[in-house]
Design an enzyme around this catalytic site. Structure first.
Site, PDB file in Angstrom:
ATOM      1  N   SER A 153      35.550 -98.300  -0.027  1.00 55.70           N
ATOM      2  CA  SER A 153      35.326 -97.040   0.667  1.00 55.70           C
ATOM      3  C   SER A 153      36.597 -96.205   0.715  1.00 55.70           C
ATOM      4  O   SER A 153      37.828 -96.842   0.314  1.00 55.70           O
ATOM      5  CB  SER A 153      34.940 -97.590   2.223  1.00 55.70           C
ATOM      6  OG  SER A 153      35.131 -96.680   3.029  1.00 55.70           O
ATOM      7  N   TYR A 166      37.088-102.643   9.547  1.00 59.46           N
ATOM      8  CA  TYR A 166      36.355-102.300   8.467  1.00 59.46           C
ATOM      9  C   TYR A 166      37.168-101.756   7.172  1.00 59.46           C
ATOM     10  O   TYR A 166      37.326-102.181   6.048  1.00 59.46           O
ATOM     11  CB  TYR A 166      35.088-101.164   8.730  1.00 59.46           C
ATOM     12  CG  TYR A 166      34.460-100.491   7.604  1.00 59.46           C
ATOM     13  CD1 TYR A 166      33.251-101.274   7.303  1.00 59.46           C
ATOM     14  CD2 TYR A 166      35.040 -99.127   6.893  1.00 59.46           C
ATOM     15  CE1 TYR A 166      32.620-100.675   6.377  1.00 59.46           C
ATOM     16  CE2 TYR A 166      33.882 -98.858   5.920  1.00 59.46           C
ATOM     17  CZ  TYR A 166      32.989 -99.508   5.327  1.00 59.46           C
ATOM     18  OH  TYR A 166      31.984 -98.934   4.431  1.00 59.46           O
TER      19      TYR A 166
HETATM   20  P1  NAP Z   1      23.413-100.719   5.378  1.00 56.50           P
HETATM   21  O1  NAP Z   1      22.412 -99.582   5.093  1.00 56.50           O
HETATM   22  O2  NAP Z   1      24.006-100.965   6.714  1.00 56.50           O
HETATM   23  O3  NAP Z   1      22.930-101.885   4.353  1.00 56.50           O
HETATM   24  C1  NAP Z   1      23.806-103.309   4.581  1.00 56.50           C
HETATM   25  C2  NAP Z   1      23.389-104.276   4.005  1.00 56.50           C
HETATM   26  O4  NAP Z   1      24.292-105.353   4.281  1.00 56.50           O
HETATM   27  C3  NAP Z   1      21.972-104.736   4.896  1.00 56.50           C
HETATM   28  O5  NAP Z   1      20.973-105.106   4.018  1.00 56.50           O
HETATM   29  C4  NAP Z   1      22.225-105.708   5.652  1.00 56.50           C
HETATM   30  O6  NAP Z   1      21.445-106.799   5.819  1.00 56.50           O
HETATM   31  C5  NAP Z   1      23.309-106.495   4.798  1.00 56.50           C
HETATM   32  N1  NAP Z   1      24.330-107.285   5.539  1.00 56.50           N
HETATM   33  C6  NAP Z   1      25.002-106.984   6.804  1.00 56.50           C
HETATM   34  N2  NAP Z   1      25.559-107.946   7.422  1.00 56.50           N
HETATM   35  C7  NAP Z   1      25.104-109.183   6.518  1.00 56.50           C
HETATM   36  C8  NAP Z   1      25.288-110.691   6.578  1.00 56.50           C
HETATM   37  N3  NAP Z   1      25.989-111.091   7.541  1.00 56.50           N
HETATM   38  N4  NAP Z   1      24.933-111.520   5.658  1.00 56.50           N
HETATM   39  C9  NAP Z   1      23.980-110.766   4.766  1.00 56.50           C
HETATM   40  N5  NAP Z   1      23.743-109.563   4.278  1.00 56.50           N
HETATM   41  C10 NAP Z   1      24.141-108.730   5.653  1.00 56.50           C
HETATM   42  O7  NAP Z   1      24.734-100.295   4.493  1.00 56.50           O
HETATM   43  P2  NAP Z   1      25.149 -99.328   3.198  1.00 56.50           P
HETATM   44  O8  NAP Z   1      25.527 -98.017   4.004  1.00 56.50           O
HETATM   45  O9  NAP Z   1      23.744 -99.413   2.425  1.00 56.50           O
HETATM   46  O10 NAP Z   1      26.287 -99.869   2.683  1.00 56.50           O
HETATM   47  C11 NAP Z   1      26.463-100.684   1.542  1.00 56.50           C
HETATM   48  C12 NAP Z   1      27.683-100.930   1.094  1.00 56.50           C
HETATM   49  O11 NAP Z   1      28.332 -99.599   1.030  1.00 56.50           O
HETATM   50  C13 NAP Z   1      28.530-101.724   2.147  1.00 56.50           C
HETATM   51  O12 NAP Z   1      29.491-102.477   1.586  1.00 56.50           O
HETATM   52  C14 NAP Z   1      29.143-100.263   2.831  1.00 56.50           C
HETATM   53  O13 NAP Z   1      30.517-100.567   3.366  1.00 56.50           O
HETATM   54  C15 NAP Z   1      29.470 -99.582   1.781  1.00 56.50           C
HETATM   55  N6  NAP Z   1      29.639 -98.050   1.844  1.00 56.50           N
HETATM   56  C16 NAP Z   1      28.609 -97.333   2.273  1.00 56.50           C
HETATM   57  C17 NAP Z   1      28.819 -95.803   2.610  1.00 56.50           C
HETATM   58  C18 NAP Z   1      27.897 -94.970   3.097  1.00 56.50           C
HETATM   59  O14 NAP Z   1      28.224 -93.812   3.563  1.00 56.50           O
HETATM   60  N7  NAP Z   1      26.649 -95.468   3.597  1.00 56.50           N
HETATM   61  C19 NAP Z   1      29.975 -95.316   2.388  1.00 56.50           C
HETATM   62  C20 NAP Z   1      31.393 -96.223   1.683  1.00 56.50           C
HETATM   63  C21 NAP Z   1      31.105 -97.598   1.651  1.00 56.50           C
HETATM   64  P3  NAP Z   1      20.289-106.567   6.874  1.00 56.50           P
HETATM   65  O15 NAP Z   1      19.682-105.280   6.515  1.00 56.50           O
HETATM   66  O16 NAP Z   1      19.665-107.907   7.010  1.00 56.50           O
HETATM   67  O17 NAP Z   1      20.755-106.044   8.253  1.00 56.50           O
END
Ligand code: NAP
Length: 247
Positions: A153, A166
């Protein structure tokens, strides 16, 4: 946006593990990997979400996926060893891991940060990728061409007020990726890199920026080129890089 045109059979016959495959970026990556020929192991916390992704992959006629319900916050060493044994029996090797699951935690000054939430975030974002990578290394070593992708990130490269655990977990992720990449410098069949997705239209982003109009953001599908590039053979020789999906 990172530019790459993946051939249709880019990931043919590969066995790939995607964490957090139930929604957001992980869900899209799992579906794209399957669409490019991979057998995808869908790991996540919520079984119903994984079932839905499994069904979507099946309905599209892509290689049948596998489901691993696992809560990375509470998983024990025993759980990881059991996962490794199961994958060993089923597949005998692993050609890639996308460490994507992530927890945002809270946005608050370090002074007030709830230690319980701190540990939860560290557990899911940093300790789980370490445990998974370490335990599954024998299966990755059995692959002719394996790729490990961590998820970083912008706040994992430059600290930002109130992003607490985070941000620190993402600094740790960058460090883990670099240390491992350096250790594998002379292991040409395993490459290790990270992706910084950048602002992407998911639930996590909406939670972090409630006032933002999601329509202004790229979707998970928009940022997939770098996810495909780093997972497939065209990125052979790329080691220890942290790449911006929207760079
Ligand atoms: P998201 O929509 O919140 O999805 C996160 C996923 O992680 C969900 O499928 C969730 O499962 C799973 N997860 C959370 N806690 C967990 C646990 N204890 N055990 C197993 N699975 C777990 O997030 P996203 O935006 O797609 O993010 C994906 C990655 O990209 C993350 O690492 C995030 O930090 C990174 N990121 C995202 C952004 C952005 O703008 N979106 C920017 C920078 C970095 P459930 O569905 O079951 O809750």
């Amino acid at each position: 946006m990172f530019s790459y045109q993946a051939p249709a059979d880019l990931l043919k016959d590969r066995i790939l593990l995607v964490t957090g495959a139930g929604e957001g970026i992980g869900r899209e990556a799992a579906k794209q990997y399957a669409a490019h020929g991979a057998t995808v192991i869908l790991l996540g916390r919520t079984q119903e979400k994984l079932d839905t992704v499994y069904d979507e992959i099946e309905a599209a006629g892509h290689p049948q996926a596998a489901i691993v319900p696992m809560n990375l916050e509470v998983a024990t060493e025993h759980d990881y060893i059991e996962l490794c044994n199961t994958l060993h029996q089923e597949f005998g090797r692993l050609d890639g891991i996308l460490h994507n699951a992530g927890l945002l935690g809270v946005r608050t000054p370090i002074e007030n940060y709830d230690p319980v939430i701190w540990h939860q975030v560290m557990q899911v974002n940093l300790n789980a990728p370490f445990m998974l990578t370490q335990t599954l290394m024998p299966l990755l070593s059995a692959s002719e061409d394996a790729s490990i992708i961590f998820t970083s990130s912008s706040v994992g490269r430059k600290g930002r007020a109130y992003w607490g655990a985070y941000a620190v977990s993402k600094f740790g992720t960058e460090g883990l990726m670099q240390v491992l990449a350096d250790e594998l410098e002379n292991t040409p069949n395993i490459r290790v890199n990270a992706i910084n997705p950048g602002a992407t239209r998911t639930n996590m982003r909406a939670y972090a920026y409630p006032g933002e109009n999601p329509e202004t953001l790229p979707t998970p599908a928009d940022i997939m080129p770098v996810y495909l590039y780093l997972m497939g053979p065209d990125s052979q020789g790329i080691q220890g890089q942290s790449i911006d999906a929207q760079g």
